[in-house]
Enzyme design. Structure first.
Site, PDB file in Angstrom:
ATOM      1  N   SER A 121     -24.477  17.493  23.400  1.00 17.35           N
ATOM      2  CA  SER A 121     -24.089  16.507  22.394  1.00 17.35           C
ATOM      3  C   SER A 121     -22.803  16.899  21.681  1.00 17.35           C
ATOM      4  CB  SER A 121     -25.219  16.385  21.363  1.00 17.35           C
ATOM      5  OG  SER A 121     -24.811  15.687  20.221  1.00 17.35           O
ATOM      6  N   TYR A 145     -29.733  20.132  14.855  1.00 10.36           N
ATOM      7  CA  TYR A 145     -29.680  19.567  16.207  1.00 10.36           C
ATOM      8  C   TYR A 145     -28.471  20.120  16.963  1.00 10.36           C
ATOM      9  CZ  TYR A 145     -29.115  15.946  19.826  1.00 10.36           C
ATOM     10  OH  TYR A 145     -28.952  15.275  21.008  1.00 10.36           O
ATOM     11  N   LYS A 149     -28.542  22.439  20.351  1.00 11.17           N
ATOM     12  CA  LYS A 149     -27.851  22.059  21.584  1.00 11.17           C
ATOM     13  C   LYS A 149     -26.832  23.136  21.995  1.00 11.17           C
ATOM     14  CE  LYS A 149     -29.524  18.085  22.942  1.00 11.17           C
ATOM     15  NZ  LYS A 149     -30.123  17.922  24.277  1.00 11.17           N
TER      16      LYS A 149
END
Length: 318
Positions: A121, A145, A149
């Protein structure tokens, strides 16, 4: 041989599975006779070649029951999305970090290193960034997040260096327009300000209209995920991580495109109401990239945003 898709019941996973089964695959794509969808729900693709397996990807015994010696390739798309991972740190770590490691460790035990495509991402980026982000800039995530990632990227690269998997890390642009309902992703609004107005529903934009986004249509993202499994490993060079091509647009330009393609009434259904939580996450993401390397590897991008809107309307009979 089997191909495994984690997150196979989700929008992206199901679309990838459907495309792989309905279209001719490019030369160099791993051979397979069946696809195993791994998710918390059954894959919606109705095809005898698809086997749905439901369970927790962070569960070691569960994953080892899925990653059997006849697995030749894995697409790892399953994740707790950005807003949810920020709100529930433990869940994000269990799925996005520990789940990725568990999956890689299971692949490490296979007789032959599988092709391993990992969906990462733009959330891995953050801090002070140039207007045009180069391919080799260091990541500095500003969310849980993004950190999860980034850890996954490093794991896939190191497992590839050791010869345990043949990894490819794809940093996906924000996908616009996603069908269905809004989810907990911080980027969910980017589809919502197009999808809902075209369906006659009001929508709220939570970020300033000058916010620049790096986006890609669903069709192009799927084509690029397929291409990721085709590229010869040696062509990636020093890193298996690649920034997938996208197009750079501001929210204002997106709304202008909505009006040109969908009409003034559609544009009028979007109101502006900034949300500090979403804005803080989204504004940490870069909005434009130098994608010379990814284009040279055969990845593609959309022509313009109006075409992205038209494609959504075509797919949904609008």
């Amino acid at each position: 041989m089997k191909l495994v898709v984690t997150g196979g019941a989700g929008f992206l996973g199901a679309r990838l599975i459907g495309t792989l089964l309905s279209q001719e695959r490019p030369a160099g794509f791993p051979e397979f006779t069946s696809i195993v969808s791994v998710d918390l729900a059954a894959c919606p693709v109705d095809d005898a070649r698809v086997q749905s397996v439901t369970g927790d990807i962070a569960g070691k015994a569960f994953i080892e029951s899925v990653i059997t010696p006849d697995v030749g390739a894995v697409y790892h798309l399953a994740a707790v999305v950005s807003g949810q991972a920020e709100a529930d740190f433990d869940l994000g770590m269990a799925v996005n970090m520990a789940g990725t490691l568990t999956l890689l460790e299971a692949c490490r035990k296979l007789p032959q290193p599988p092709r391993f495509v990992f969906a990462s991402s733009l959330a891995v980026f953050g801090g002070k960034l140039p207007d045009l982000v180069p391919d080799d800039i260091a990541v500095m995530p500003q969310s849980s997040y993004g950190a999860q990632k980034a850890i996954g990227e490093l794991l896939v690269n190191d497992f590839s260096r050791k010869g345990f998997v043949d990894g490819r890390v794809c940093r996906l642009p924000t996908i616009v327009v996603r069908p269905g309902k809004p989810n907990a992703a911080a980027s969910s609004f980017a589809s919502g300000i197009i999808r809902e107005p075209l369906a006659g529903v009001d929508s709220v934009c939570p970020v300033p209209t000058g916010t620049r986004l790096w986006i890609s249509s669903p069709d192009t993202v799927i084509a690029n995920l397929i291409q990721a499994a085709v590229v010869e490993a040696s062509r990636f060079g020093d890193t298996r991580t690649v920034n997938l091509p996208g197009i750079s647009v501001t929210v204002a330009e997106m709304l202008d495109g909505l009006e040109r393609v969908g009409g003034k009434d559609a544009r009028a259904r979007v109101t502006l109401a900034e949300d500090e939580r979403i804005k803080r996450i989204v504004l940490s993401w870069p909005g434009d990239f130098d994608v010379t390397r990814s284009l040279s590897l055969g990845f593609t991008r959309d022509g313009d945003f109006d075409g992205v809107v038209r494609a959504h309307m075509r797919d949904h009979g609008q």
